[in-house]
Design a protein around this motif. Structure first.
Motif, PDB file in Angstrom:
ATOM      1  N   CYS A   1     -54.959  -6.260  -7.863  1.00 54.04           N
ATOM      2  CA  CYS A   1     -54.405  -7.456  -7.995  1.00 54.04           C
ATOM      3  C   CYS A   1     -53.580  -7.839  -6.795  1.00 54.04           C
ATOM      4  O   CYS A   1     -52.658  -7.180  -6.644  1.00 54.04           O
ATOM      5  CB  CYS A   1     -53.702  -7.355  -9.339  1.00 54.04           C
ATOM      6  SG  CYS A   1     -52.771  -8.975  -9.747  1.00 54.04           S
ATOM      7  N   GLN A   2     -54.013  -8.817  -6.189  1.00 52.03           N
ATOM      8  CA  GLN A   2     -53.187  -9.387  -4.961  1.00 52.03           C
ATOM      9  C   GLN A   2     -52.647 -10.870  -5.170  1.00 52.03           C
ATOM     10  O   GLN A   2     -53.420 -11.581  -5.776  1.00 52.03           O
ATOM     11  CB  GLN A   2     -54.080  -9.192  -3.771  1.00 52.03           C
ATOM     12  CG  GLN A   2     -54.561  -7.473  -3.688  1.00 52.03           C
ATOM     13  CD  GLN A   2     -53.276  -6.926  -3.233  1.00 52.03           C
ATOM     14  OE1 GLN A   2     -52.206  -7.360  -2.762  1.00 52.03           O
ATOM     15  NE2 GLN A   2     -53.178  -5.602  -3.593  1.00 52.03           N
ATOM     16  N   PRO A   3     -51.567 -11.099  -4.690  1.00 49.96           N
ATOM     17  CA  PRO A   3     -51.283 -12.506  -4.347  1.00 49.96           C
ATOM     18  C   PRO A   3     -52.112 -13.211  -3.348  1.00 49.96           C
ATOM     19  O   PRO A   3     -52.442 -12.707  -2.481  1.00 49.96           O
ATOM     20  CB  PRO A   3     -49.721 -12.722  -4.245  1.00 49.96           C
ATOM     21  CG  PRO A   3     -49.386 -11.233  -3.310  1.00 49.96           C
ATOM     22  CD  PRO A   3     -50.454 -10.355  -3.806  1.00 49.96           C
ATOM     23  N   THR A   4     -52.107 -14.596  -3.546  1.00 50.54           N
ATOM     24  CA  THR A   4     -53.123 -15.360  -2.776  1.00 50.54           C
ATOM     25  C   THR A   4     -52.437 -16.060  -1.849  1.00 50.54           C
ATOM     26  O   THR A   4     -52.873 -16.551  -0.852  1.00 50.54           O
ATOM     27  CB  THR A   4     -54.300 -16.304  -3.602  1.00 50.54           C
ATOM     28  OG1 THR A   4     -53.543 -17.240  -4.318  1.00 50.54           O
ATOM     29  CG2 THR A   4     -55.057 -15.307  -4.562  1.00 50.54           C
ATOM     30  N   GLY A   5     -51.178 -16.597  -2.159  1.00 49.87           N
ATOM     31  CA  GLY A   5     -50.518 -17.571  -1.184  1.00 49.87           C
ATOM     32  C   GLY A   5     -51.026 -18.787  -1.515  1.00 49.87           C
ATOM     33  O   GLY A   5     -50.391 -19.977  -0.988  1.00 49.87           O
ATOM     34  N   LEU A   6     -51.801 -19.256  -2.651  1.00 53.88           N
ATOM     35  CA  LEU A   6     -52.075 -20.349  -3.103  1.00 53.88           C
ATOM     36  C   LEU A   6     -51.560 -20.536  -4.385  1.00 53.88           C
ATOM     37  O   LEU A   6     -51.716 -19.810  -5.191  1.00 53.88           O
ATOM     38  CB  LEU A   6     -53.665 -20.412  -3.227  1.00 53.88           C
ATOM     39  CG  LEU A   6     -54.492 -20.082  -1.814  1.00 53.88           C
ATOM     40  CD1 LEU A   6     -55.854 -19.983  -2.135  1.00 53.88           C
ATOM     41  CD2 LEU A   6     -54.265 -21.139  -0.730  1.00 53.88           C
ATOM     42  N   HIS A   7     -51.288 -21.783  -4.674  1.00 54.87           N
ATOM     43  CA  HIS A   7     -50.319 -22.186  -5.884  1.00 54.87           C
ATOM     44  C   HIS A   7     -51.003 -23.391  -6.714  1.00 54.87           C
ATOM     45  O   HIS A   7     -51.884 -24.058  -6.297  1.00 54.87           O
ATOM     46  CB  HIS A   7     -48.961 -22.650  -5.541  1.00 54.87           C
ATOM     47  CG  HIS A   7     -48.397 -21.814  -4.919  1.00 54.87           C
ATOM     48  ND1 HIS A   7     -48.195 -21.130  -3.327  1.00 54.87           N
ATOM     49  CD2 HIS A   7     -47.135 -21.073  -5.418  1.00 54.87           C
ATOM     50  CE1 HIS A   7     -47.359 -20.224  -3.344  1.00 54.87           C
ATOM     51  NE2 HIS A   7     -46.821 -20.226  -4.494  1.00 54.87           N
ATOM     52  N   PHE A   8     -50.754 -23.514  -7.874  1.00 55.37           N
ATOM     53  CA  PHE A   8     -51.339 -24.513  -8.826  1.00 55.37           C
ATOM     54  C   PHE A   8     -50.302 -25.155  -9.658  1.00 55.37           C
ATOM     55  O   PHE A   8     -49.740 -25.421 -10.708  1.00 55.37           O
ATOM     56  CB  PHE A   8     -52.232 -23.977  -9.841  1.00 55.37           C
ATOM     57  CG  PHE A   8     -51.573 -22.725 -10.792  1.00 55.37           C
ATOM     58  CD1 PHE A   8     -51.253 -23.001 -11.881  1.00 55.37           C
ATOM     59  CD2 PHE A   8     -51.430 -21.373 -10.296  1.00 55.37           C
ATOM     60  CE1 PHE A   8     -50.603 -22.028 -12.836  1.00 55.37           C
ATOM     61  CE2 PHE A   8     -50.931 -20.425 -10.980  1.00 55.37           C
ATOM     62  CZ  PHE A   8     -50.512 -20.567 -12.155  1.00 55.37           C
ATOM     63  N   LYS A   9     -49.061 -25.638  -8.526  1.00 53.26           N
ATOM     64  CA  LYS A   9     -47.974 -26.157  -9.000  1.00 53.26           C
ATOM     65  C   LYS A   9     -48.245 -27.410  -9.852  1.00 53.26           C
ATOM     66  O   LYS A   9     -48.900 -28.355  -9.488  1.00 53.26           O
ATOM     67  CB  LYS A   9     -47.123 -26.747  -7.665  1.00 53.26           C
ATOM     68  CG  LYS A   9     -46.729 -25.636  -6.911  1.00 53.26           C
ATOM     69  CD  LYS A   9     -45.464 -24.922  -7.446  1.00 53.26           C
ATOM     70  CE  LYS A   9     -44.942 -23.832  -6.328  1.00 53.26           C
ATOM     71  NZ  LYS A   9     -43.957 -22.966  -6.989  1.00 53.26           N
TER      72      LYS A   9
END
Length: 231
Positions: free
Chosen positions: A202-210
């Protein structure tokens, strides 16, 4: 740790201390650099928090300054004690450590009669405790839910097949055997549940769904409803 949380933690550390606390001690406790602590203390002093001391001698909080008192009834205190004990049964190591810090802070803030609820050690939560989440950091998942950040999962399904998923996490459910991430799956284009014990990476993507979190949670909640007979 965000700066606002760190400033609060520094006040709590100084408020509960019985002698001057050095910047090095605070830095070790909060897992940040000593330079960050110097900057934080300067910021607190600029906000008129009465911190006295200096480099090499330590810092103290001048008597008379306090955060708003915690006003709980006996029953409310017992509810808090038991809730914190139940966190020991999750596989979330960071939440377990947070529970211990909460206990310490509340015990130091409440009046002596209520403090006996903590000191008595009379309420316990027994039963099976979930194992550590292993390959996944549940703290990372909780931050992703708060920050509305997409996660990249390697997920093994019930049949043993592994797929790569980009998910939008919206909730985290703790069960005795594992934790479940509730998320919008971009591969399936639907809400899915992902068991923590089946996540291989599991890794963060730096992409958001604000701004989408509340709407996705509503879709999830709407899915709980069962149509009336004949509907």
């Amino acid at each position: 740790m965000r700066k606002a949380s760190r400033l609060f933690e520094i006040i709590q550390i100084l408020r509960l201390a019985r002698q001057p606390v050095t910047a090095a001690m605070i830095a070790e406790r909060l897992e940040v650099t000593i330079r960050s602590i110097y900057r934080d203390i300067a910021a607190l002093q600029a906000m008129r928090v009465p911190i006295e001391g200096g480099r090499g001698i330590g810092y103290i909080l001048r008597p008379g300054f306090d955060l708003p008192p915690l006003m709980f009834s006996i029953e409310e205190m017992e509810a808090i004690v038991l809730s914190l004990a139940l966190l020991e049964r999750t596989g979330d190591d960071e939440l377990k450590q947070a529970a211990k810090r909460v206990s310490s802070k509340i015990a130091g803030a409440v009046p002596p009669p209520l403090r006996q609820t903590f000191d008595a050690n009379a309420l316990h939560a027994w039963g099976f405790a979930a194992p550590s989440a292993g390959t996944i950091d549940l703290a990372l998942v909780r931050r992703a839910v708060r920050d509305e950040e997409k996660l990249d999962l390697s997920y093994r399904d019930e049949a043993g097949r592994t797929t790569q998923r980009i998910i939008r996490p919206i909730a985290l459910i703790y069960y005795a055997e594992s934790a479940n991430i509730v998320a919008w799956c971009e591969l399936r284009h639907a809400i899915r549940n992902f068991r923590s014990d089946r996540i291989e990476d599991c890794q963060p993507t730096g992409l958001h769904f604000k701004g989408e979190g509340d709407r996705l949670r509503q879709i999830w909640v709407d899915g709980w409803e069962t149509p009336a007979p004949g509907g």
